[in-house]
Design an enzyme around this catalytic site. Structure first.
Site, short mmCIF file in Angstrom:
data_model
loop_
_atom_site.label_atom_id
_atom_site.label_comp_id
_atom_site.label_asym_id
_atom_site.label_seq_id
_atom_site.Cartn_x
_atom_site.Cartn_y
_atom_site.Cartn_z
N GLY A 1 0.81 -1.21 0.00
CA GLY A 1 0.00 0.00 0.00
C GLY A 1 0.84 1.26 0.00
O GLY A 1 0.33 2.36 -0.21
N GLN A 2 2.14 1.10 0.24
CA GLN A 2 3.01 2.28 0.29
C GLN A 2 3.33 2.81 -1.09
O GLN A 2 3.74 3.96 -1.25
CB GLN A 2 4.30 1.93 1.07
CG GLN A 2 5.42 1.26 0.25
CD GLN A 2 5.21 -0.22 0.04
OE1 GLN A 2 4.12 -0.69 -0.23
NE2 GLN A 2 6.28 -0.99 0.12
N GLY A 3 3.17 1.98 -2.12
CA GLY A 3 3.39 2.48 -3.48
C GLY A 3 4.62 1.94 -4.17
O GLY A 3 5.06 2.50 -5.17
N SER B 1 12.24 1.18 5.60
CA SER B 1 12.07 2.28 4.63
C SER B 1 13.06 2.15 3.48
O SER B 1 13.64 3.13 3.02
CB SER B 1 12.26 3.65 5.32
OG SER B 1 11.41 3.75 6.43
N THR C 1 12.30 2.11 -1.91
CA THR C 1 12.53 3.15 -2.92
C THR C 1 14.02 3.35 -3.16
O THR C 1 14.48 3.36 -4.31
CB THR C 1 11.89 4.48 -2.49
OG1 THR C 1 10.47 4.30 -2.43
CG2 THR C 1 12.20 5.60 -3.48
N ALA D 1 16.17 9.91 -4.70
CA ALA D 1 15.07 9.62 -3.78
C ALA D 1 15.48 8.76 -2.58
O ALA D 1 16.04 7.69 -2.74
CB ALA D 1 13.95 8.91 -4.54
N GLU E 1 9.25 5.18 7.45
CA GLU E 1 9.28 5.29 8.91
C GLU E 1 9.61 6.71 9.40
O GLU E 1 9.04 7.16 10.40
CB GLU E 1 10.29 4.29 9.49
CG GLU E 1 9.85 2.86 9.30
CD GLU E 1 11.03 1.92 9.25
OE1 GLU E 1 11.13 1.03 10.09
OE2 GLU E 1 11.88 2.09 8.35
#
Ligand code: FES
Ligand code: FES
Lengths: 324, 158
Positions: A47-49, A88, A91, A279, A284
């Site tokens: 759900g974070q993408g 985290s 990405t 990025a 978190e």
């Protein structure tokens, strides 16, 4: 009586596993027969993408549109290991692996294109919108589809190993890279009769390096903020003799839509050199400054420092009583 | 096991069913009718993931027994059209993360907008306050409902 106060907190957070724990992400990129590119990656979407971000990074690197990327993820029979969707790290770490895989694939495609176009080197070639062309002579071009028809085996791997070094026996060293910075400011109102704390306003400033998808970053800030509010004011699993006493939503209270204010969000884009398009991980870090900012605001409002969370109405009332 | 005969209209379709007396509505929907869009979060009326619209009102389908739905009209997330304004506003505003709360949120929003096309922010938050979301922090859901309200009123949603 209702008393208002303001508080702020600033944090930094090392993303990735860190402290010597191996942290490697892998991805595959493959040219499909129809000229689209398939990316296989184990990054889990919760759900974070992650899916969106990986597609965007791949499309950017290959000069394609999002719709020309076919993403295969979370399939252990097909996708290489990208580590967990935790720390985290997707990405930054897996985004890097996807970018490297796409760059490696692009090199191979350009080599084939140079041969087909009859130029002596790939140096002067551009790849954009599914076409490879000679920069100084754009009508000399070949499509990804044509290349795929001639070479059915165009694929590449991308591997990214993050910096993670164990700290020394004194807890000193460089356990992580990179670090994400965030700060949060809130204004609260404390009801001295009921002990209830409500959040009136909030501002969240986040150093994201580069926002691959600003809307997703905002969603993470909203979500992390709400978790921070729950952490500071409500959530308590009530551990007793190794057992949870608050094992249901009846007792384990989490914020509802009524507990959360609108949040003013500021994204600082200061690109990180080692990151894919700059990025950094933000999942978190968005949550971490929220509870200390709220506790500082409570102190500002009623002059009581809390060293234990959650700051429930009962705790506020007790503290106010003993303060006299 | 005692069976009860019920007649119920779900998403516009009439059903005549024999249900066990102790069968919950959520189990009827998910297990018997395979309408698995409705989610079970807590099973005790606290989270709203199982929200459906029954007789024009939102209910937690984990707290309703199937036979209590006799003679009623039910809307589940499967009954929301492909081009539904609320659903599309959720997508456009980024109001979905893991998606577990989404079916219930969309139905809670629909139930609000069916009665009030001009809700204040407070009314929107109140209307979805029985639906817990662990991911989004609610703000984008609130924006989505605002946008849907505006579109339904005939504005452009901006
Ligand atoms: S599953 Fe019904 S309210 Fe949580
Ligand atoms: S989107 Fe995950 S619970 Fe709401």
């Amino acid at each position: 009586m209702k008393k208002r106060g303001k508080g702020i907190a600033c944090i930094f957070y090392g993303t990735g596993y860190g402290n010597g724990f191996p942290d490697v992400s892998r991805a595959y990129a493959r040219l499909l027969e129809d000229g689209r590119v398939e990316i296989s990656v184990g990054a889990t979407e919760v759900g974070q993408g992650a899916k969106t971000v990986m597609v965007q990074i791949a499309a950017e690197t290959l000069g394609l549109l999002d719709k020309d990327i076919v993403l295969i993820n979370e399939d252990t029979s097909k996708t290489p290991d990208a580590g967990t969707a935790a720390a985290s790290r997707q990405t930054y770490n897996t985004g890097n692996a996807v970018k490297i895989a796409c760059e490696n694939l692009k090199e191979k495609i350009l080599e084939d294109a140079a041969k087909l176009l009859g130029v002596n080197t790939k140096v002067g070639l551009c790849m954009k919108d599914g076409l490879i062309y000679v920069k100084s002579y754009p009508s000399k071009k070949v499509s990804l589809k044509e290349i795929a028809e001639l070479n059915k085996d165009l694929q590449a791997e991308g591997v990214f190993t993050a910096h993670t070094t164990q700290m020394d026996e004194n807890g000193q060293g460089a356990p992580y890279w990179p670090y994400t910075f965030a700060s949060c400011a809130v204004e609260v109102e404390v009801d001295t009769e009921t002990g209830e704390v409500s959040i009136l306003r909030a501002k969240h400033v986040l150093d994201v390096g580069r926002a691959v998808n600003p809307s997703l970053v905002e969603g993470q800030i909203d979500g992390g903020f709400a978790m921070g509010v729950g952490y500071a004011l409500m959530e308590d699993i009530g551990l007793k003799d190794g057992k949870m006493t608050n094992g249901s939503f009846e007792k384990y209270i989490i914020p509802t839509a009524l507990d959360i204010p609108e949040i003013e969000k500021v994204l600082i884009e200061y690109p990180e050199d080692t990151a894919p398009y700059g990025a950094k991980g933000i999942g978190e870090p968005v949550m971490i400054p929220v509870a200390p900012a709220i506790l500082n605001a409570i102190y500002d409002a009623i002059g009581v420092r809390f060293y234990e969370i959650p700051v429930t109405p009962e705790r506020v009332l007790l503290a106010l009583q003993s303060k006299g | 096991m005692i069976l009860k005969k019920i007649e119920v209209n779900i998403n516009g379709r009439d059903y005549c069913l024999d249900v066990e007396e102790n069968l919950r509505l959520i189990d009827l929907l998910r297990d018997k009718l395979k309408l698995t869009g409705t989610k079970e979060g807590c099973g005790e009326g606290e989270c709203g993931a199982c929200t459906v619209i029954m007789g024009g009102k939102i209910v937690n389908s984990c707290l309703v027994l199937a036979f209590q739905a006799d003679k009623s009209r039910i809307i589940t997330i499967e009954g929301i059209e492909e081009d539904d304004v609320i659903k599309n506003s959720f997508i456009e505003e980024g109001a979905v993360q893991c998606g577990f709360c989404t079916p219930g949120m969309v139905l809670a929003a629909k139930s609000l907008l069916d009665k009030n096309l001009n809700p204040t922010e407070e009314e929107i938050r109140e209307a979805i306050s029985g639906n817990l979301c662990r991911c989004t922090g609610y703000n984008k859901i609130v924006s989505a409902v605002k946008k849907a309200a505006k579109l339904k009123r005939g504005g452009d949603g901006e």
